[in-house]
Scaffold this motif. Structure first.
Motif, mmCIF file in Angstrom:
data_model
loop_
_atom_site.group_PDB
_atom_site.id
_atom_site.type_symbol
_atom_site.label_atom_id
_atom_site.label_comp_id
_atom_site.label_asym_id
_atom_site.label_seq_id
_atom_site.Cartn_x
_atom_site.Cartn_y
_atom_site.Cartn_z
ATOM 1 N N SER A 38 -7.883 -0.995 -9.202
ATOM 2 C CA SER A 38 -8.481 -2.156 -8.529
ATOM 3 C C SER A 38 -9.347 -1.665 -7.381
ATOM 4 O O SER A 38 -9.037 -0.651 -6.750
ATOM 5 C CB SER A 38 -7.389 -3.079 -7.978
ATOM 6 O OG SER A 38 -6.518 -3.478 -9.002
ATOM 7 N N HIS A 43 0.147 -3.742 -0.177
ATOM 8 C CA HIS A 43 0.297 -3.300 -1.568
ATOM 9 C C HIS A 43 -0.992 -2.652 -2.058
ATOM 10 O O HIS A 43 -2.059 -3.254 -1.977
ATOM 11 C CB HIS A 43 0.661 -4.524 -2.435
ATOM 12 C CG HIS A 43 0.767 -4.226 -3.894
ATOM 13 N ND1 HIS A 43 0.511 -5.165 -4.866
ATOM 14 C CD2 HIS A 43 1.084 -3.091 -4.559
ATOM 15 C CE1 HIS A 43 0.680 -4.626 -6.053
ATOM 16 N NE2 HIS A 43 1.028 -3.371 -5.895
ATOM 17 N N ASP A 62 0.264 -9.155 0.375
ATOM 18 C CA ASP A 62 -0.143 -8.219 -0.680
ATOM 19 C C ASP A 62 -1.313 -7.364 -0.197
ATOM 20 O O ASP A 62 -1.291 -6.133 -0.283
ATOM 21 C CB ASP A 62 -0.512 -8.989 -1.965
ATOM 22 C CG ASP A 62 -0.846 -8.028 -3.093
ATOM 23 O OD1 ASP A 62 -1.945 -7.437 -3.067
ATOM 24 O OD2 ASP A 62 -0.011 -7.844 -4.005
ATOM 25 N N LEU A 71 -10.750 -7.088 -4.295
ATOM 26 C CA LEU A 71 -9.513 -7.865 -4.135
ATOM 27 C C LEU A 71 -9.608 -8.761 -2.898
ATOM 28 O O LEU A 71 -9.203 -9.923 -2.924
ATOM 29 C CB LEU A 71 -8.301 -6.948 -3.991
ATOM 30 C CG LEU A 71 -7.766 -6.254 -5.236
ATOM 31 C CD1 LEU A 71 -6.559 -5.401 -4.881
ATOM 32 C CD2 LEU A 71 -7.382 -7.267 -6.304
ATOM 33 N N HIS A 113 -3.051 -1.557 -5.235
ATOM 34 C CA HIS A 113 -3.064 -1.941 -6.651
ATOM 35 C C HIS A 113 -3.635 -0.846 -7.532
ATOM 36 O O HIS A 113 -4.618 -0.214 -7.150
ATOM 37 C CB HIS A 113 -3.966 -3.175 -6.839
ATOM 38 C CG HIS A 113 -3.380 -4.438 -6.331
ATOM 39 N ND1 HIS A 113 -3.071 -5.486 -7.145
ATOM 40 C CD2 HIS A 113 -3.028 -4.807 -5.085
ATOM 41 C CE1 HIS A 113 -2.572 -6.470 -6.425
ATOM 42 N NE2 HIS A 113 -2.533 -6.088 -5.169
ATOM 43 N N MET A 168 -6.797 -12.872 -5.762
ATOM 44 C CA MET A 168 -6.044 -12.556 -6.978
ATOM 45 C C MET A 168 -5.072 -13.686 -7.254
ATOM 46 O O MET A 168 -4.898 -14.583 -6.415
ATOM 47 C CB MET A 168 -5.304 -11.232 -6.808
ATOM 48 C CG MET A 168 -4.322 -11.242 -5.658
ATOM 49 S SD MET A 168 -3.769 -9.592 -5.245
ATOM 50 C CE MET A 168 -4.484 -9.382 -3.624
#
Ligand code: PXG
Length: 466
Positions: free
Chosen positions: A22, A17, A13, A27, A19, A32
């Motif tokens: 965020s 990824h 992630d 993070l 977000h 998370m």
């Protein structure tokens, strides 16, 4: 592999990824949770923790999670007709049925519906409709939309320009010019001063009249507001606010847009917030509860008068998304509305669980940190204060509501935080026992925040605390 599946998910992630809303560094540092399943009002994460979802996802899962009926309706539709569009003189049964059903539950004179994939696109569409309408009426200067501070209307270039949460603007040089201007919203706790809520409701509404007079009614196309604020802090309008807004919009020939994205589909104890507050909209945006989050579908409700003009004199409306009125998302929305109707979730919120929830939340007023508890139906906010009597706010860096939210998350409850407010919007199916659990966790989290503030206070021997 299974044992370290969470680790693998988190690693990939972070690697691939991006977000929404965020902070990347946060993070990486704080990590998370991987949410893997959900049922009723509970989420389950990849470590098998059960979490009470006090936010119904992002204000959307009105019927709760794990409804097999929706999965079955979706499977049937995918087998029968997975996709066809509604451009170029075509239509499909699910979109016809959904528009028909919406016309039965939306306030008069909203009887015409256009579908989008998100609330942001719904509000973008509304901005275009306002311009189209006034251009057709030969009043081409009526363009500016009056919006309100703290409003959330979406994140696209245009809908973010309508939004009044100003931290959404600088990263992308917003707002775009010529779209909106912002006025004070009805936030009695912070802006009411010595006025009663009813007096303040009139004053806050008159800010619209002052703005129209300042800009000239010939330059103002519409006013937009959420019946009750959502993400901006669940500010509940005084009873005098919306009737005065109705009057002002009519008097100056300004269209009234209700953003029902959060309030729609039972959240406030009626199908729409407009019905709870007597709002007389010409246009409305809806999303979230339309499908209870089971599919990305949103849309715009249009009055008979506006739709009539466009249909009779507008020519081709050069607007539409590939997935406007997608048969799958329409079929899911229809089944969702059927469930809300069959289980009378709207009446349940109005007469039963809504008042119970507001009553139990109201008990938090006794907590030393709590300045105000406000809400309607299954929507609520708790505003935390450094001093109850003077309503003094905490310094921004204290981040008390965020801290409470983190404690809650670690203790099995999702709630939202903005400024010094925590916000709640649970599924409309939540039981009394689950409301009791929710309030208990919130109360214990505030105790912990208070203890932490006291231990952090200068001169306090923090080593003495556990
Ligand atoms: N209007 C309102 C009133 C909303 O709350 C939108 C429009 C935009 O909808 P889409 O579908 O484009 O997201 C919203 C969305 C939060 C949060 O953190 C709130 C929203 C979305 C995401 C997060 O409270 N509201």
């Amino acid at each position: 592999m299974r044992g370290n599946q969470t680790g693998d998910w988190l690693e990939r992630d972070l690697k691939h990824h991006l977000h929404p809303f965020s902070d990347g560094r946060e993070l990486r540092e704080l990590g998370m949770r991987v949410i893997t399943r959900a049922d009723g009002v509970y989420l389950t994460d990849s470590e098998n923790n059960r979490i009470l979802d006090g936010m119904a996802g992002l204000w959307c899962v009105n019927i709760g999670y794990g409804r097999d009926e929706i999965a079955e309706a979706a499977a049937r539709q995918l087998q029968e007709l997975p996709y066809y569009n509604t451009f170029f003189r075509t239509t499909t049964p699910p979109v016809i049925d959904l528009a028909t059903r919406l016309s039965e539950i939306t306030p008069e004179p909203i009887n015409h519906f256009f579908f989008t994939n998100s609330g942001s696109e719904a509000n973008d569409t509304i901005i275009k409709l306002v311009r189209y309408y006034w251009n057709l009426r030969g009043k081409r200067s009526k363009k500016i939309i009056v919006a309100r501070d703290y409003a959330y209307h979406g994140v696209t270039m245009a809908s973010a320009s309508l939004s009044g949460l100003t931290d959404m603007h600088p990263q992308s040089d917003l707002p775009l010019p010529g779209i909106a201007t912002h006025i004070e919203g009805p936030y009695w706790f912070r802006h009411g001063g010595d006025l009663t809520p009813e007096e303040y409701g009139i004053k806050a509404a008159r800010a619209l009249e002052e703005k129209i007079l300042e800009l000239g009614a010939d330059n103002v196309g519409a006013f937009i507001g959420e019946p009750v604020y959502g993400a901006g802090g669940v500010m509940v309008p005084p009873s005098t606010y919306w009737p005065e807004i109705n009057r002002i919009c009519r008097q100056y020939d300004v269209l009234l847009i209700a953003d029902e994205v959060v309030c729609g589909f039972g959240r406030t104890g009626n199908w729409f917030g407009s019905q709870t507050y007597g709002i007389e909209p010409d246009l409305m945006a809806f999303a979230k509860g339309l499908s209870s989050g089971y599919a990305p579908i949103a849309g715009v409700g249009v009055s008979d008068e506006i739709a009539g003009l466009l249909l009779d004199e507008g020519g081709e409306w050069v607007h539409g998304f590939t997935y406007s009125g997608h048969p799958l998302t329409c079929a899911i929305a229809l089944k969702n509305l059927e469930i809300i109707t069959r289980e009378d979730l709207v009446g349940r919120v109005r007469d039963d669980i809504g008042p119970y929830f507001q009553g139990r939340m109201g008990e938090l007023r006794d907590h030393p940190l709590v300045g105000e508890v406000r809400g309607v139906g299954l929507l609520a906010a708790v505003e935390l204060v450094a001093d109850k009597a003077s309503r003094r706010a905490f310094p921004e860096e204290a981040g008390v509501a965020r801290r409470a939210r983190e404690y809650a998350f670690a203790n099995g409850l999702v709630m939202r935080a903005v400024r010094d407010c925590n916000m709640f919007s649970p599924p409309l199916t939540i039981s009394r026992e689950q409301v009791d659990d929710l309030v208990g966790i919130v109360s214990r989290c505030y105790d912990r925040v208070l203890a932490k503030l006291e231990s952090d206070a200068p001169g306090h021997d923090s080593a003495a605390l556990p």
